[in-house]
Write a protein that holds these residues in place. Sequence first.
Motif, PDB file in Angstrom:
ATOM      1  N   LYS A  55       0.800  -1.225   0.000  1.00  0.00           N
ATOM      2  CA  LYS A  55       0.000   0.000   0.000  1.00  0.00           C
ATOM      3  C   LYS A  55       0.829   1.270   0.000  1.00  0.00           C
ATOM      4  CE  LYS A  55      -3.918  -1.516  -0.636  1.00  0.00           C
ATOM      5  NZ  LYS A  55      -4.788  -1.019  -1.691  1.00  0.00           N
ATOM      6  N   GLY A 190      -4.462 -11.124  -5.078  1.00  0.00           N
ATOM      7  CA  GLY A 190      -5.792 -10.954  -4.483  1.00  0.00           C
ATOM      8  C   GLY A 190      -6.392  -9.625  -4.910  1.00  0.00           C
ATOM      9  N   GLY A 192      -8.464  -6.471  -3.247  1.00  0.00           N
ATOM     10  CA  GLY A 192      -9.075  -5.729  -2.141  1.00  0.00           C
ATOM     11  C   GLY A 192      -9.758  -4.533  -2.766  1.00  0.00           C
ATOM     12  N   VAL A 234      -8.475  -8.733   1.833  1.00  0.00           N
ATOM     13  CA  VAL A 234      -8.775  -9.061   0.431  1.00  0.00           C
ATOM     14  C   VAL A 234     -10.231  -9.474   0.334  1.00  0.00           C
ATOM     15  CG1 VAL A 234      -6.630  -9.788  -0.675  1.00  0.00           C
ATOM     16  CG2 VAL A 234      -7.860 -11.378   0.801  1.00  0.00           C
ATOM     17  N   PRO A 311       1.277  -9.155  -0.237  1.00  0.00           N
ATOM     18  CA  PRO A 311       1.073  -7.748   0.135  1.00  0.00           C
ATOM     19  C   PRO A 311       1.737  -7.275   1.415  1.00  0.00           C
ATOM     20  CG  PRO A 311      -0.996  -8.792  -0.506  1.00  0.00           C
ATOM     21  CD  PRO A 311       0.008  -9.882  -0.337  1.00  0.00           C
TER      22      PRO A 311
HETATM   23  C1  LIG Z   1      -2.697  -7.228   3.358  1.00  0.00           C
HETATM   24  C2  LIG Z   1      -3.367  -6.836   2.094  1.00  0.00           C
HETATM   25  N1  LIG Z   1      -3.594  -7.763   1.169  1.00  0.00           N
HETATM   26  C3  LIG Z   1      -4.217  -7.466   0.012  1.00  0.00           C
HETATM   27  C4  LIG Z   1      -4.647  -6.196  -0.259  1.00  0.00           C
HETATM   28  C5  LIG Z   1      -5.366  -5.929  -1.548  1.00  0.00           C
HETATM   29  O1  LIG Z   1      -4.704  -5.104  -2.434  1.00  0.00           O
HETATM   30  P1  LIG Z   1      -5.507  -4.152  -3.412  1.00  0.00           P
HETATM   31  O2  LIG Z   1      -6.260  -3.178  -2.561  1.00  0.00           O
HETATM   32  O3  LIG Z   1      -4.473  -3.481  -4.245  1.00  0.00           O
HETATM   33  O4  LIG Z   1      -6.436  -4.995  -4.204  1.00  0.00           O
HETATM   34  C6  LIG Z   1      -4.433  -5.223   0.687  1.00  0.00           C
HETATM   35  C7  LIG Z   1      -4.947  -3.896   0.477  1.00  0.00           C
HETATM   36  O5  LIG Z   1      -5.184  -3.140   1.400  1.00  0.00           O
HETATM   37  C8  LIG Z   1      -3.783  -5.534   1.884  1.00  0.00           C
HETATM   38  O6  LIG Z   1      -3.577  -4.614   2.844  1.00  0.00           O
END
Ligand SMILES: Cc1ncc(COP(=O)(O)O)c(C=O)c1O
Length: 467
Positions: A55, A190, A192, A234, A311
């Motif tokens: 992020k 994934g 989110g 996610v 992530p």
């Molecule tokens: C730990 C974690 N995994 C996955 C994601 C998902 O990423 P994205 O928001 O780019 O789809 C996030 C997003 O906040 C995250 O913090």
Amino acid sequence: MPGRAVGHDQDVDVHESLLDAVGGTPLIRLNRITEGLAAQVWVKVEFTNPGGSVKDRAALSMVREAERLGDLRPGGVIVEGSSGNTGVGLAMVAAQCGYQAVVVVPNTIAREKIALLKAYGARVVPTESKVPREHPEHVNVMARRIAGETPGGWYANQYDNPANPRIHELTTGPEIWEQTGGRVTHLVAGVGTGGTISGTGRYLKQHGVTVVGVDPESSAYAGGDGSPYFVESVGHYVHPATVDDAWPESYDQGVVDRFERIPDRESLTVTRRLAREEGLLVGGSAGTAVAGALRVAAELGPDDVVVAVLPDSGRNYLSKYFDDEWMAHLGFLDAAEGPFVRDVVTTRGLAVAHPGHTVGAVAEQDAALVAVVTARASDAPTRSSPEVLGAVVPEELRRLVRDDPERAGDDVADHASGPPAAVGAGENLADARARIDGDTPVLVLVDGRAVALVPRAELEQGPRPIG
Ligand SMILES: Cc1ncc(COP(=O)(O)O)c(C=O)c1O
């Protein structure tokens, strides 16, 4: 922007600012967990970003774009709704650039996460957690309002901000292409906000890479009913009172070629194996990504290279996925020694009622106990434990109606106990007995889902003889 910045003095190799250390994360080959697979699985470890997650990329990108557009001016206030990594990324960027950060968080988040945001100097505003997305106290609705009411306020809005996916198209995608020497054939990530998969995928698709999304099994993105799951950050949860469910604009569905739907147990098992077998301490959504990558790789040959985006770090989840008790209480892991709860619980199956059902109707149910659960369009045979709102005893309801017939029209939810105590089916029986006392209904969980609701007394029966 992400990349290596080097000082002007020829003898030093120094980033001019912390923000120059965002991006450029390592790509690592998995060696042990992939045993027996012909294809390679390589992982992009985003926890090496200075704020600890993928992020940081989106946070920096959104801030830079807002500055460029004049939406964020010197001395301004960055406002976002976030339960985790985006809040941290924005707080970090704010500290570096001299902005104030305000992060609206659901009131259920761990104290450590609040402490972390405060450590960066952010103001933390707690609000209601599980409320529908239209609700005035929903995290994102609150954040938007605070930004509007604050002089110099700017709402980052990672869910609908094009600067979020764009930075992945400009950095994450090209990094993967270059680091693999163009050998990458499959991307696994994934969803989110969708920023990571949409941007990275959009870039890599130009090079013929197949984009595979991974999604918690009950998440709505890949066709689940939107009921709760235990891997954080996610997927897409749908509150049952949601009127109009919209997906983030940061998520470009057209980029995803196909999905792998991953049950929580599989995600968490892989998360724990990554730490023990690969020395990679990563979060649950990274476990989801690698679980998907392993599935994808199993169908491929020696020329294929599957890249999964991981992530964040497992340090954020030591009291959850890496805690054996937490895992056992939810029915994800068996205790080291039996007898287990499942050895004595003879009742299986859940009798359910929904809020809005009448006392009169539920009193007719032929069950010792009835779970009051949130209503969903598709009624699954088991329910995720956070969906169990309370319990009622039909026999008591019959008595109530006999004594006062007018009560038959009452909402059963008004006569339910609070959420029942819960035990994991694989919990050690003595431990479960010690943890739950009194004469109370007990939910029995397998993989975080309620499979039975039994009287506490049922735990008191001795284990049945084997055979
Ligand atoms: C730990 C974690 N995994 C996955 C994601 C998902 O990423 P994205 O928001 O780019 O789809 C996030 C997003 O906040 C995250 O913090």
